[in-house]
Scaffold this motif. Structure first.
Motif, mmCIF file in Angstrom:
data_model
loop_
_atom_site.group_PDB
_atom_site.id
_atom_site.type_symbol
_atom_site.label_atom_id
_atom_site.label_comp_id
_atom_site.label_asym_id
_atom_site.label_seq_id
_atom_site.Cartn_x
_atom_site.Cartn_y
_atom_site.Cartn_z
ATOM 1 N N LEU A 189 85.106 -63.922 -48.747
ATOM 2 C CA LEU A 189 84.764 -64.683 -47.472
ATOM 3 C C LEU A 189 84.717 -63.788 -46.060
ATOM 4 O O LEU A 189 83.731 -63.605 -45.647
ATOM 5 N N ALA A 190 85.765 -62.974 -46.192
ATOM 6 C CA ALA A 190 85.676 -62.034 -45.021
ATOM 7 C C ALA A 190 84.694 -61.155 -44.976
ATOM 8 O O ALA A 190 83.711 -60.840 -44.147
ATOM 9 N N TYR A 191 84.518 -60.498 -46.218
ATOM 10 C CA TYR A 191 83.338 -59.769 -46.338
ATOM 11 C C TYR A 191 81.792 -60.382 -46.073
ATOM 12 O O TYR A 191 81.175 -59.804 -45.461
ATOM 13 N N THR A 192 81.784 -61.525 -46.993
ATOM 14 C CA THR A 192 80.352 -62.250 -46.468
ATOM 15 C C THR A 192 80.146 -62.604 -45.112
ATOM 16 O O THR A 192 79.085 -62.407 -44.557
ATOM 17 N N LEU A 193 81.302 -63.051 -44.627
ATOM 18 C CA LEU A 193 81.110 -63.111 -42.913
ATOM 19 C C LEU A 193 80.716 -61.998 -42.112
ATOM 20 O O LEU A 193 79.902 -62.074 -41.110
ATOM 21 N N SER A 194 81.339 -60.843 -42.443
ATOM 22 C CA SER A 194 81.409 -59.842 -41.637
ATOM 23 C C SER A 194 79.930 -59.231 -41.819
ATOM 24 O O SER A 194 79.404 -58.213 -40.865
ATOM 25 N N GLU A 195 79.077 -59.542 -43.094
ATOM 26 C CA GLU A 195 77.896 -58.984 -43.169
ATOM 27 C C GLU A 195 76.847 -59.968 -42.325
ATOM 28 O O GLU A 195 75.647 -59.582 -42.504
ATOM 29 N N ILE A 196 77.225 -60.958 -41.890
ATOM 30 C CA ILE A 196 76.009 -61.842 -41.198
ATOM 31 C C ILE A 196 75.879 -61.131 -39.761
ATOM 32 O O ILE A 196 76.563 -61.171 -38.922
ATOM 33 N N PRO A 197 74.540 -60.887 -39.645
ATOM 34 C CA PRO A 197 74.223 -60.420 -37.967
ATOM 35 C C PRO A 197 74.609 -61.275 -36.951
ATOM 36 O O PRO A 197 74.270 -62.513 -37.127
ATOM 37 N N GLY A 198 75.438 -60.992 -36.120
ATOM 38 C CA GLY A 198 75.636 -61.860 -34.990
ATOM 39 C C GLY A 198 76.973 -62.186 -34.860
ATOM 40 O O GLY A 198 77.470 -62.934 -34.103
ATOM 41 N N VAL A 199 77.623 -62.313 -36.259
ATOM 42 C CA VAL A 199 79.116 -62.456 -36.179
ATOM 43 C C VAL A 199 80.023 -61.266 -35.376
ATOM 44 O O VAL A 199 79.585 -59.957 -36.050
ATOM 45 N N VAL A 200 80.733 -61.493 -34.755
ATOM 46 C CA VAL A 200 81.360 -60.407 -34.034
ATOM 47 C C VAL A 200 82.639 -60.193 -34.744
ATOM 48 O O VAL A 200 83.003 -58.967 -34.871
ATOM 49 N N GLU A 201 83.458 -61.304 -34.967
ATOM 50 C CA GLU A 201 84.772 -61.124 -35.775
ATOM 51 C C GLU A 201 84.801 -62.573 -36.354
ATOM 52 O O GLU A 201 84.674 -63.384 -35.856
ATOM 53 N N HIS A 202 85.711 -62.552 -37.335
ATOM 54 C CA HIS A 202 86.237 -63.676 -38.132
ATOM 55 C C HIS A 202 87.679 -63.738 -38.014
ATOM 56 O O HIS A 202 88.424 -62.712 -37.774
ATOM 57 N N GLY A 203 88.392 -64.982 -38.104
ATOM 58 C CA GLY A 203 89.878 -65.058 -38.044
ATOM 59 C C GLY A 203 90.415 -64.785 -39.245
ATOM 60 O O GLY A 203 91.874 -65.259 -39.269
ATOM 61 N N LEU A 204 89.941 -64.438 -40.420
ATOM 62 C CA LEU A 204 90.804 -63.840 -41.465
ATOM 63 C C LEU A 204 91.415 -62.507 -41.296
ATOM 64 O O LEU A 204 90.705 -61.654 -41.217
ATOM 65 N N PHE A 205 92.774 -62.532 -41.329
ATOM 66 C CA PHE A 205 93.453 -61.225 -41.248
ATOM 67 C C PHE A 205 93.957 -60.708 -42.781
ATOM 68 O O PHE A 205 94.992 -61.632 -43.110
ATOM 69 N N ILE A 206 93.440 -59.813 -43.341
ATOM 70 C CA ILE A 206 93.929 -59.483 -44.846
ATOM 71 C C ILE A 206 94.541 -58.161 -44.416
ATOM 72 O O ILE A 206 93.841 -57.314 -43.850
ATOM 73 N N ASP A 207 95.559 -58.194 -45.095
ATOM 74 C CA ASP A 207 96.269 -56.799 -45.250
ATOM 75 C C ASP A 207 96.595 -56.140 -43.780
ATOM 76 O O ASP A 207 96.812 -54.946 -43.724
ATOM 77 N N LEU A 208 97.103 -57.278 -43.000
ATOM 78 C CA LEU A 208 97.070 -56.821 -41.520
ATOM 79 C C LEU A 208 98.576 -56.930 -41.205
ATOM 80 O O LEU A 208 99.298 -56.422 -40.566
ATOM 81 N N ALA A 209 99.066 -58.144 -41.731
ATOM 82 C CA ALA A 209 100.247 -58.827 -41.366
ATOM 83 C C ALA A 209 101.507 -57.842 -42.216
ATOM 84 O O ALA A 209 101.247 -57.761 -43.385
ATOM 85 N N ASP A 210 102.330 -57.063 -41.644
ATOM 86 C CA ASP A 210 103.459 -56.479 -42.585
ATOM 87 C C ASP A 210 104.539 -57.420 -42.841
ATOM 88 O O ASP A 210 105.208 -57.377 -43.892
ATOM 89 N N VAL A 211 105.009 -58.267 -41.844
ATOM 90 C CA VAL A 211 106.187 -59.073 -41.764
ATOM 91 C C VAL A 211 105.839 -60.425 -41.314
ATOM 92 O O VAL A 211 105.040 -60.508 -40.210
#
Ligand code: 5RP
Length: 229
Positions: A189-211
């Motif tokens: 879903l993160a990939y699909t959303l980031s491919e839509i023109p006009g989307v600046v950013e989405h709230g899925l944080f993947i592989d970013l939280a360490d702890v």
């Protein structure tokens, strides 16, 4: 009340990750605000840090507490960030942006060596998606993006402020709150959303939280992200 105690406990525990001399990303939202206030106390007691706030609101709070601030112009590597979350799953994937600061939060997280997420126990889920996923959009493209995300199966709502007007982010955009109920494959879903023109950013944080530090009654659980096999 119990929720506030869990937030504060998690915030207090996160200070263990902050070393003297560090550049510290300062998260947004009510849980992160506990950490910022506690950091303010440590700074007054002599701790030397420089903070990078993830929102105008956090910037104001940190400044009022006397926390020295810096910018991404001055430093491009952040030692540790302490931030909140709206949901996290067993793989420490997050939904963020309930407070509307997801864009700066993700930029700061991406420039951070150690991302520490603090949360009360209500944020823990087995599958992301009950919390509506915030998607920050360019105003011009809002209707178009809304239609495309609806076609993915979500009920989409333009976020409004208390006066009933569209909520404007710190970077001047709108937010679409996308009710998926369940997000079985967050990376897809993160990939699909980031491919839509006009989307600046989405709230899925993947592989970013360490702890993730979760307040759980009177204790705090420390969850660490496992490397991909
Ligand atoms: C803001 C965020 C917050 O971290 C998230 O909404 C959690 O907020 P709170 O700690 O108040 O529950 O992502 O954009």
């Amino acid at each position: 009340m119990a929720v506030d105690q869990e937030k504060e406990l998690a915030a207090r525990t996160s200070l263990r990750f902050v070393r003297d001399g560090s550049v510290v990303g300062l998260g947004s939202g009510s849980t992160a605000a506990y950490a910022v206030r506690l950091l303010g106390e440590r700074v007054r007691a002599g701790l030397q840090i420089r903070g990078i706030p993830t929102s105008v609101q956090t910037q104001g709070l940190a400044a009022s507490l006397g926390i020295p601030l810096t910018t991404l112009e001055e430093v491009q590597q952040i030692d540790v960030t302490v931030d909140g979350t709206d949901e996290f799953d067993p793989e420490l994937r997050l939904i963020k942006g309930g407070g509307g600061a997801l864009l700066r939060e993700k930029i700061v997280a991406s420039a951070t060596r150690q991302e520490i997420i603090i949360a009360d126990s209500s944020k823990q889920v087995s599958v992301l998606g009950k919390f509506p996923l915030p998607v920050e959009v360019i105003r011009f493209a809002q209707a178009l993006v809304s239609k495309k995300i609806s076609a993915l199966g979500a009920t989409v709502q333009l976020r409004k402020n208390t006066a009933g007007e569209p909520f404007i982010t710190d970077e001047g955009h709108h937010i679409l709150d996308c009710h998926f109920e369940q997000i079985p494959d967050p990376p897809a879903l993160a990939y699909t959303l980031s491919e839509i023109p006009g989307v600046v950013e989405h709230g899925l944080f993947i592989d970013l939280a360490d702890v993730v530090l979760v307040g759980n009654g009177s204790e705090v659980l420390e969850l660490r992200r496992k490397p991909h096999s």
